[in-house]
Design a protein around this motif. Structure first.
Motif, PDB file in Angstrom:
ATOM      1  N   ASP A 349     -46.352  -8.486  21.474  1.00 28.64           N
ATOM      2  CA  ASP A 349     -47.629  -8.178  22.007  1.00 28.64           C
ATOM      3  C   ASP A 349     -48.369  -9.372  22.739  1.00 28.64           C
ATOM      4  N   HIS A 351     -49.571 -11.354  25.741  1.00 30.31           N
ATOM      5  CA  HIS A 351     -50.008 -10.854  26.879  1.00 30.31           C
ATOM      6  C   HIS A 351     -49.381 -11.914  28.013  1.00 30.31           C
ATOM      7  N   HIS A 353     -49.988 -13.146  30.783  1.00 28.81           N
ATOM      8  CA  HIS A 353     -50.587 -14.548  31.133  1.00 28.81           C
ATOM      9  C   HIS A 353     -50.259 -15.523  30.232  1.00 28.81           C
ATOM     10  N   ASP A 354     -50.509 -15.086  28.932  1.00 22.18           N
ATOM     11  CA  ASP A 354     -50.394 -16.266  27.893  1.00 22.18           C
ATOM     12  C   ASP A 354     -48.860 -16.549  27.739  1.00 22.18           C
ATOM     13  N   GLN A 357     -47.961 -19.234  30.341  1.00 16.05           N
ATOM     14  CA  GLN A 357     -48.532 -20.530  30.021  1.00 16.05           C
ATOM     15  C   GLN A 357     -47.686 -21.056  29.218  1.00 16.05           C
ATOM     16  N   VAL A 358     -47.222 -20.416  28.383  1.00 18.56           N
ATOM     17  CA  VAL A 358     -46.282 -21.160  27.470  1.00 18.56           C
ATOM     18  C   VAL A 358     -44.741 -21.625  28.078  1.00 18.56           C
ATOM     19  N   ASP A 361     -45.329 -24.586  30.226  1.00 18.38           N
ATOM     20  CA  ASP A 361     -45.107 -25.882  29.391  1.00 18.38           C
ATOM     21  C   ASP A 361     -43.814 -26.436  29.265  1.00 18.38           C
ATOM     22  N   ALA A 368     -46.788 -13.722  36.270  1.00 15.62           N
ATOM     23  CA  ALA A 368     -47.497 -13.035  35.393  1.00 15.62           C
ATOM     24  C   ALA A 368     -48.605 -12.384  36.065  1.00 15.62           C
ATOM     25  N   GLY A 369     -48.630 -10.991  36.118  1.00 13.92           N
ATOM     26  CA  GLY A 369     -49.724 -10.090  36.580  1.00 13.92           C
ATOM     27  C   GLY A 369     -49.372  -8.780  37.009  1.00 13.92           C
ATOM     28  N   HIS A 370     -49.587  -8.204  37.811  1.00  8.99           N
ATOM     29  CA  HIS A 370     -49.551  -6.829  38.500  1.00  8.99           C
ATOM     30  C   HIS A 370     -48.404  -6.749  39.515  1.00  8.99           C
ATOM     31  N   LYS A 374     -50.259  -1.923  41.277  1.00  9.76           N
ATOM     32  CA  LYS A 374     -51.242  -1.542  40.204  1.00  9.76           C
ATOM     33  C   LYS A 374     -50.635  -0.111  39.955  1.00  9.76           C
ATOM     34  N   PRO A 383     -50.746  -3.534  31.499  1.00 12.94           N
ATOM     35  CA  PRO A 383     -51.562  -3.881  32.533  1.00 12.94           C
ATOM     36  C   PRO A 383     -51.098  -5.071  33.451  1.00 12.94           C
ATOM     37  N   PHE A 413     -47.363 -18.107  19.266  1.00  8.95           N
ATOM     38  CA  PHE A 413     -48.399 -17.107  19.086  1.00  8.95           C
ATOM     39  C   PHE A 413     -47.851 -16.431  17.565  1.00  8.95           C
TER      40      PHE A 413
END
Lengths: 415, 162
Positions: A349, A351, A353-354, A357-358, A361, A368-370, A374, A383, A413
């Motif tokens: 679960d 997201h 975007h999160d 981000q990892v 790193d 990440a995104g649509h 859409k 999403p 997470f």
């Protein structure tokens, strides 16, 4: 673990891309976002530098030596690109800013002259916004109907009511390969059906031309657009290929220098194709760079590029399945031979975007995104996704780094 | 280099996993505003009910990453029960914290005192738990995630007094 022949291509080509030698956050870069933009090999960067250092001048104007050489370099690129996609003539290669501009050119010029109330344009639910919004804009202006081919099982187009959708249509717009699902659409079959219904076919080949051998004639397309920066070339340069008779009949798109034969106070006479559609000074260095990119890909061999990507995609799907099972969903066709190397992932679960981000790193670059799709995201019921995409310079070590970084994200997470 | 812990503070993850004031309100008396982040597809819905210049009810909906959703949750707890004037000062203070150069970027921050200790600006506003989002500034791409719900709140306030 090796994936056989494909891995060798990745290992060889990686060294030819200067950027892939850098580090991010203290780790070697793992670049997995080529569906957004590819990296550039040294030979493309050298070709553009050499253009500026030795023959930079405006094209199709000056009679002096370097102006002639600049013009010659630009037209040699055009000819090389025509050969690369098996266009019957280099005059059918129109330079645009990108594939988005290529589609807008068709919508505005051909659509403006040919579409009106009672007409229909058919597109698919898996199109990039670049092949949706231009038609929304023109539909609002011209009053034609926009119809949609849906997406069905295993990330394939639902063609059950294709004939019905094409009935009365004047154009079918379809992506050759989905930038989200990796789905390779049956362009020839769709083109035949569209032509039988009296419709023309526009193919968004932004994700196709960089990855598979392309033959515009065999595909049965009438218009086909692609973009340079996704195929080892620079940004700011794209291509619209269209059959000559269509280009001849279409009104100009942008007006200005270069696109005219004569200008008087009471009007103008447009230039011959392709120059009719190339107003203003073109991005000459970028055209030269794209020519070099095409030569580079030809040198690798597009059959080999495809073989490499199928093999690496199979390795990636297998690795991710082994490591994460049902915790990780890769959207799109399950069979590597039916898809490109685009892996849109939903992981637990977390997201996207999160997740990205990892991954960042740890030096792993994913999008990440649509993904500018859409309507497709709504169909998938997500999403957004985190998308890893493969290209000639990727190898199994990149896939392993992705799999490890996903594990790190899962741990981060879960804390 | 900023570490992930600077971004994903425990309180942020808590608000993400257990969002406060989540749901819908009846419109009217409430107003509804929807904010989009076109880059990533995040979406925040804010319901706001104002009585006699005080925010008596606030509710949030939508979908998005941990930063956008936790920011919406923390925003909802920070504004509930406060006067509109206080909330507008809080918005300014929050956006000030979220601006890369420590000064207001864009319209709402232009009137801001940016020396940090001026008496009548946004700087005397207590941010409380919202301070946890300060680390987001070190990840410029994520600033829009954190400010999405706040911009949507401003939309809802403008709608209320339209």
């Amino acid at each position: 673990m090796s994936s056989g022949g494909g891995d060798r291509l990745g290992a060889v080509t990686k060294a030819q891309f200067p950027l892939l030698g850098r580090q991010v956050h203290g780790r070697p870069i793992v670049y997995l976002d080529s569906a957004a933009s590819s990296q550039k090999p040294r030979c493309v960067l050298d070709a553009m530098n050499s253009y500026y250092e030795t023959i930079n001048a405006n094209v199709h104007r000056g009679a002096y030596e370097i102006a002639a050489q600049a013009t010659e370099a630009m037209e040699a690129s055009r000819a090389g690109i025509a050969r690369f996609v098996n266009a019957p003539s280099a005059d059918e290669i129109v330079f645009t800013k990108n594939v988005t501009e290529a589609i807008n050119l068709v919508a505005r010029s051909w659509g403006g002259a040919n579409l009106g109330p009672g007409d229909a344009v058919v597109i698919t639910e898996m199109e990039h916004h670049a092949n949706i919004v231009p038609w929304h804009i023109m539909a609002a202006e011209k009053g034609f109907e926009l119809r949609w081919i849906g997406v069905g099982a295993d990330g394939q187009l639902d063609l059950a009511n294709l004939d019905q959708l094409l009935d009365g249509a004047k154009l079918l717009g379809v992506t050759a390969m989905s930038n989200v699902l990796g789905t390779l659409n049956p362009i020839r079959r769709l083109a035949d059906a569209a032509h039988d219904a009296g419709a023309l076919v526009l193919v968004d080949a932004a994700q196709y031309v960089p990855h598979l051998p392309t033959d515009v004639q065999a595909l049965g397309a009438d218009f086909l657009g692609f973009t340079g920066h996704k195929m080892c070339g620079p940004t700011g340069i794209g291509v619209l290929w269209a059959r000559a008779e269509l280009l001849e009949a279409m009104p100009p798109f942008l007006g200005g220098g270069e696109m005219i034969l004569d200008v008087r106070k009471d009007g103008f006479l447009p230039n011959h194709i392709p120059h009719k559609f190339e107003a203003g000074t073109p991005p000459i260095a970028e055209i030269v760079g794209l020519g070099a990119a095409v030569a580079y890909l030809e040198g690798l061999g597009m059959d080999r590029v495809r073989e490499h990507e199928v093999s690496l995609t199979a390795y990636a799907l297998r690795t991710l399945e082994e490591r994460y099972g049902p915790d990780l969903a890769v959207h799109g066709p399950s069979e590597p031979a039916c898809r490109g190397g685009v892996l849109s992932m939903s992981f637990r679960d977390i997201h996207p975007h999160d997740l990205s981000q990892v991954l960042d790193d740890r030096g792993v670059c994913v999008r990440a995104g649509h993904h500018c799709a859409k309507p497709l995201m709504r169909h998938l019921g997500v999403p957004a996704t985190a998308r890893a995409s493969l290209y000639v310079y990727n190898d199994t070590s990149d896939v392993d780094a992705l799999a490890d970084a996903l594990g790190a994200a899962g741990e981060f997470f879960a804390r | 280099m900023a570490g992930l812990e600077d971004l994903y503070r425990e309180i942020i993850l808590d608000h993400y996993r257990n969002p406060r004031n989540r749901g819908e309100l009846e419109v009217p008396p409430a107003v509804q505003a929807v904010g989009f982040n076109p880059l990533c597809g995040d979406e925040v819905v804010i319901y706001l009910e104002v009585q006699d210049g005080v925010i008596v009810e606030v509710s949030t909906g939508g979908q998005g990453c941990s930063i956008s959703q936790s920011s919406a949750s923390m925003m909802s707890t920070a504004v509930k029960g406060r006067s509109v004037a206080e909330v507008r000062r809080l918005v300014r203070a929050f956006k000030h914290m979220m601006s890369i150069h420590g000064t207001g970027i864009g319209g709402t921050g232009d009137d801001l005192d940016d020396d940090g200790d001026s008496g009548n600006g946004a700087s005397d506003v207590k941010l409380g738990d919202l301070e946890a989002l300060r680390g987001v500034v070190k990840f410029p791409v994520r600033i829009k995630c954190a400010t999405l719900s706040w911009n949507t709140l401003v939309q809802a306030l403008d709608e209320t007094f339209a």
